[in-house]
Scaffold this active site. Structure first.
Site, PDB file in Angstrom:
ATOM      1  N   THR A 157       5.783   1.400  -2.892  1.00 35.29           N
ATOM      2  CA  THR A 157       6.586   1.194  -1.696  1.00 35.29           C
ATOM      3  C   THR A 157       7.872   0.409  -1.944  1.00 35.29           C
ATOM      4  O   THR A 157       7.927  -0.405  -2.861  1.00 35.29           O
ATOM      5  CB  THR A 157       5.726   0.366  -0.724  1.00 35.29           C
ATOM      6  OG1 THR A 157       4.420   0.882  -0.732  1.00 35.29           O
ATOM      7  CG2 THR A 157       6.277   0.339   0.653  1.00 35.29           C
ATOM      8  N   VAL A 186      -2.562   8.675   4.477  1.00 35.42           N
ATOM      9  CA  VAL A 186      -1.625   7.641   4.918  1.00 35.42           C
ATOM     10  C   VAL A 186      -2.062   6.314   4.309  1.00 35.42           C
ATOM     11  O   VAL A 186      -3.252   5.985   4.313  1.00 35.42           O
ATOM     12  CB  VAL A 186      -1.586   7.534   6.459  1.00 35.42           C
ATOM     13  CG1 VAL A 186      -0.710   6.373   6.899  1.00 35.42           C
ATOM     14  CG2 VAL A 186      -1.082   8.844   7.063  1.00 35.42           C
ATOM     15  N   GLY A 187      -1.106   5.560   3.795  1.00 33.76           N
ATOM     16  CA  GLY A 187      -1.419   4.280   3.168  1.00 33.76           C
ATOM     17  C   GLY A 187      -1.173   3.104   4.093  1.00 33.76           C
ATOM     18  O   GLY A 187      -1.173   3.225   5.326  1.00 33.76           O
ATOM     19  N   GLY A 208       1.690  -1.934  -3.066  1.00 34.43           N
ATOM     20  CA  GLY A 208       0.489  -1.771  -3.875  1.00 34.43           C
ATOM     21  C   GLY A 208      -0.324  -0.612  -3.342  1.00 34.43           C
ATOM     22  O   GLY A 208       0.169   0.190  -2.534  1.00 34.43           O
TER      23      GLY A 208
HETATM   24  N1  GLY Z   1       1.673   1.102  -0.644  1.00 32.20           N
HETATM   25  C1  GLY Z   1       1.935   2.436  -0.467  1.00 32.20           C
HETATM   26  C2  GLY Z   1       0.753   3.283  -0.289  1.00 32.20           C
HETATM   27  O1  GLY Z   1      -0.314   2.989  -0.792  1.00 32.20           O
HETATM   28  O2  GLY Z   1       0.882   4.284   0.360  1.00 32.20           O
END
Ligand code: GLY
Length: 300
Positions: A157, A186-187, A208
């Site tokens: 990210t 989706v994160g 992360g």
């Molecule tokens: N931190 C971005 C994701 O895991 O989607």
């Protein structure tokens, strides 16, 4: 008056050595773009949007036009913007063909009665945003074309935290997520309190593995530690420590409080980071974990 600050990250991960200068170059440019908005009288929210949109548009980081692709070869994007002064946020998840999802997230926050849109119906809101000329994008739809994926292979990210001279705090996150993810995954990035968080005390942006960050609400926890009296740097470190204890994962955070105290921590190899405090001449950049530790210990 608060000293304005911006803290920007380009994603924590096991960056290849030869890619790190490029990561530093783009977080530096993004920080300057955002800080110049503050210098022109813009708000923390304005600066955070411009800074993040720069990283989405640069094509070199895992967000926007440079984002990692899913297993179908499509860039599905997640983003969130948080306005700490109103404890408000806007989020988008799994959107395709949006040049700057961070601006769509802000549109959702400011112009709809909802907070979070996902998938194809989010594109109806995007069309509405463009038709109202809320933002003009040079190349809407560019994400659908089959351009070479030039995002750093292990980068995550992007995001930032901004404090303006009125003490207002904004935080962002924007990403293509995990490379080769299942379509629809989706994160943490668009999840309030996970990928980013801000209120009238502290703002945090995390990077992360989303599946792990969401389990501990990493950004909210760092902010809570600050609200309970921990300084911003120690709160950032505690957040990473919590993540490691609960999930064993790797991540990074950048943070700033209402008094313009800043912090950052990562347990990954590198997290390209840029900091501007007070004036654009006062800029610092770093990427390696050890350099981040040294910089923030010496610049409390
Ligand atoms: N931190 C971005 C994701 O895991 O989607």
């Amino acid at each position: 008056m608060t000293l304005p600050v911006i803290v920007v990250h380009g994603g924590a991960g096991s960056w290849k050595d030869e890619k790190i200068p490029m990561g530093i170059e783009f977080v530096k440019k993004a920080a300057i773009a955002g800080f110049e908005v503050l210098e022109r009288g813009g708000s923390a929210l304005d600066a955070a949007e411009v800074c993040t949109a720069f990283m989405e548009s640069c094509g070199k980081l895992n967000a926007g036009v440079g984002a990692a692709r899913n297993s179908d070869g499509i860039r599905e994007l997640d983003a969130m913007i948080v306005d700490g002064s109103t404890l408000d946020f806007g989020s988008v998840a799994a959107v395709v063909g949006v040049h700057n999802p961070i601006s769509l997230a802000r549109y959702i926050m400011e112009k709809t009665k909802h907070k979070f849109f996902a998938g194809t119906n989010a594109l109806r809101v995007y069309a509405q945003m463009l038709s109202e000329e809320y933002r003009t994008e040079k190349a809407p739809g560019i994400l659908n074309v089959n351009v070479e994926n030039i995002a750093p292979e292990t980068a995550d990210t992007v995001g930032c935290v901004v404090v303006d001279s009125q003490g207002r705090i904004a935080a962002t996150s924007s990403t293509g997520g995990v490379r080769n993810k299942m379509p629809g995954r989706v994160g943490d990035s668009p999840v309030m309190g996970a990928g980013a968080y801000a209120n009238d005390v502290c703002g945090v942006a995390a990077t992360g593995y989303g599946e792990h960050i969401m389990r501990v609400l990493l950004s909210r926890m760092v902010s809570l530690y600050v609200e309970q009296g921990t300084d911003v740097l120690d709160a950032s470190k505690r957040g990473i420590q919590l993540l490691v204890e609960k999930t064993g994962s790797e991540a990074g955070v950048v943070a700033a409080d209402v008094h313009a105290n800043i912090g950052a921590a990562t347990n990954a190899k590198a997290m390209p980071t840029a900091v501007i405090r007070g004036s654009v001449e006062n800029i610092s950049v770093m990427a390696l974990k050890e350099d981040i530790e040294t910089h923030f210990e010496q610049n409390l």
